[in-house]
Design an enzyme around this catalytic site. Structure first.
Site, mmCIF file in Angstrom:
data_model
loop_
_atom_site.group_PDB
_atom_site.id
_atom_site.type_symbol
_atom_site.label_atom_id
_atom_site.label_comp_id
_atom_site.label_asym_id
_atom_site.label_seq_id
_atom_site.Cartn_x
_atom_site.Cartn_y
_atom_site.Cartn_z
ATOM 1 N N LYS A 1 0.846 -1.200 0.000
ATOM 2 C CA LYS A 1 0.000 0.000 0.000
ATOM 3 C C LYS A 1 0.884 1.253 0.000
ATOM 4 C CE LYS A 1 -3.949 2.023 2.512
ATOM 5 N NZ LYS A 1 -4.894 1.873 3.635
ATOM 6 N N SER B 1 -9.799 2.058 2.744
ATOM 7 C CA SER B 1 -8.864 2.732 1.879
ATOM 8 C C SER B 1 -7.858 1.826 1.171
ATOM 9 C CB SER B 1 -8.094 3.777 2.697
ATOM 10 O OG SER B 1 -7.308 3.167 3.694
ATOM 11 N N SER C 1 -10.346 -0.393 6.905
ATOM 12 C CA SER C 1 -9.689 -0.228 5.601
ATOM 13 C C SER C 1 -8.999 -1.474 5.067
ATOM 14 C CB SER C 1 -8.671 0.914 5.659
ATOM 15 O OG SER C 1 -9.327 2.154 5.691
#
Lengths: 66, 468
Positions: free
Chosen positions: B73, B148, B172
């Site tokens: 990420k 996210s 997330s």
């Protein structure tokens, strides 16, 4: 909540906003405030650890001020 | 493909690390223009890492993740590789050091395929708030992948990496895992070091794995959960055998399902989660309904608490200390800071920073902390009577891009506010073929139990893969 309030807030947050963003935030913050007001009906007195809450608040505000 | 099987194939030389890396690079080249999972891929860097991994295998020095292609990420520091948190603010930022989790993966000889898209500064649940592009759901490219960690979840789902790292502040990891039909785990707060992770709300943030199975998540979590004194919130754990409950019978374990979250969910989701509950019951678990009425306040309390902390954390991005500098000519420093931040932050980040600034000025923050403590207390009471808590991961399946249907945090924020571990694994599909996730929550430091329980269900669940 009005445009002046949002402009003051954006000043404190150190962010410039364009006019559409100001209008959008008036609506957003009004809605958020309404949702937030519901939390005040929740009775937290039985388990509220005042010392812990105050400590957390103090730390966050200290971090914010610095 | 999963890590467990690939490990065997790499070790037996049925497949080479370079060949495997090329397979994934080819898939990224073929599918990612449409899906938009990756923000950065460097083919030559990937192949060099794969060659190094193959040398380790050839010398018999391999570890569990040697040669395994993994995506990271974009809020996790990778030395020499751009790390933007999907924000214009950090557009040209290249870290000079690795995050702790990346150090640990490097020790294992993993292959980093690239950096994965996300909502800007992890503020969002759809991936629509990335400055760079919108990631699409592999099951239906008109729909969001969640967020996210949406780039991470979509990449694993579309087989553009074997596994990925995500971060979780209010769901997330688990929410996008549910939307994309894969498995993700948010560990207990304090289990994985956040050193080198760009924070949203560091009192809630945790890094965790997203993969094709609970077993793979256990393999990754074993590597990630080493103690790191640079993150002062870390727990010193000596119980990190995350495989302990895999294959163990579940007869007699007590599972509670949260009735309020079951009723909130769409019927298709409710039906699928009921099937999971009935399956565990058929295997000998004792099932009971539990009520946690205060969870309905969790979303608002979470927004207040997380935006306040997020506002503090993002104060440093002003164009002077860190971040984007406007080309606009200014009269003084204060005006320049406002202009830099106004130009570089996206609309969702601005929205949250304004709410956070507002919260920090009044009594709302105190009330939010009280509600947070109340929810934590409710979970603690529930775990006095139950070993495991189950609920739907989301109340709906993935929705259309730009539909503004952002009401899916209700099922996930409670565990974040409490610091508990939770895992989402696929348990069915709606009438449009969109994945449904079940959320399995354990008591503090009981990741092994939820991994074992998820593994049991996954062993008999037939997955429908996305058609790209």
């Amino acid at each position: 909540m009005d445009k002046e309030f949002i402009l003051n807030l954006s000043n404190k947050a150190n962010i410039t906003l364009i006019s559409t963003e100001v209008e959008h935030m008036v609506k957003e913050l009004t809605l958020f405030n309404q949702a937030m007001s519901e939390l005040y009906y929740v009775d937290t007195s039985n388990f509220k650890d005042e010392e812990e809450v105050t400590k957390t608040l103090d730390i966050l505000r200290l971090r914010h001020d610095n | 493909m999963n890590i467990k099987d690939l490990r065997k194939e790499l070790d037996s030389k049925k497949i080479g690390a370079v060949e495997l890396a090329k397979h994934y690079l080819n898939r990224i080249d073929k599918y990612d223009k449409e899906l938009g999972c990756y923000l950065y891929v460097d083919h030559s860097m990937v192949l060099k890492q794969a060659e190094k991994a193959q040398s380790l295998i050839n010398n018999g020095e391999q570890k569990e993740l040697t040669g395994i292609p993994i995506g990271i990420k974009d809020n996790i520091f990778t030395q020499g590789v751009p790390t933007t948190a999907a924000s214009k603010m950090l557009q040209n930022f290249v870290p000079s050091y690795n995050a702790h989790v990346v150090e640990e993966l490097e020790k294992q000889g993993y292959v980093m395929l690239g950096k994965l898209n996300m909502d800007e500064f992890a503020m969002g649940g759809t991936n629509e708030f990335s400055y760079y592009k919108i990631t699409k759901n592999p099951y239906d490219q008109n729909k969001v992948p969640g967020g996210s960690s949406g780039g991470s979840a979509a990449a694993v789902s579309a087989e553009l990496c074997v596994a990925a790292l995500g971060s979780d502040t209010g769901g997330s990891i688990t929410q996008p895992s549910a939307f994309c039909g894969i498995t993700g785990i948010k560990p207990t707060y304090g289990t994985v070091s956040r050193y080198g992770c760009i924070p949203y709300a560091d009192s809630l943030d945790q890094i965790g794995p997203i993969a094709n199975s609970a077993y793979d998540c256990a393999m990754l979590l074993s590597a990630l959960s080493t103690y790191d004194k640079r993150d002062t919130t870390m727990a010193k754990r000596d119980d990190t055998n995350f495989f302990e409950y895999i294959g163990k019978p579940i007869k007699g374990i007590k599972i509670g399902f949260i009735k309020e979250l079951m009723y909130d969910a769409d019927k298709a989701i409710n039906d699928c989660v009921w099937e999971v509950i009935r399956y565990y019951e058929s295997m000998g678990a004792i099932i009971n309904e539990i009520s946690m009425p205060n969870l309905k306040y969790g979303n608002v309390a979470y927004k207040a608490y997380s935006t306040a902390i997020g506002t503090i954390n993002l104060n440093k991005y002003d164009g002077f200390k860190f971040g984007y500098v406007s080309k606009y000519k200014h009269l003084n420093t204060n005006e320049a800071i406002k202009q830099n931040r106004g130009e570089a932050f996206g609309k969702e980040v601005k929205r949250r920073l304004l709410i956070g600034t507002y919260i920090l000025q009044n009594d709302h923050l105190k009330k939010a902390i009280e509600i947070k403590n109340l929810i934590k207390q409710d979970y603690n009471n529930a775990f006095k009577n139950y070993d495991i808590i189950i609920n739907p991961t989301t109340t709906s399946t993935a929705f259309k891009i730009n539909s503004k249907a952002h009401h899916t945090d209700n099922c996930t924020v409670g565990v974040n506010l409490s610091g508990l571990p939770s895992l989402s694994t696929p348990c069915g599909y709606d009438k449009n073929g969109m994945p449904i996730g079940v959320c399995i929550v354990g008591n503090y430091f009981k990741e092994a139990e939820i991994i074992g329980l998820a593994n049991l269900f996954e062993n008999q669940f037939i997955k429908q893969l996305p058609k790209l």
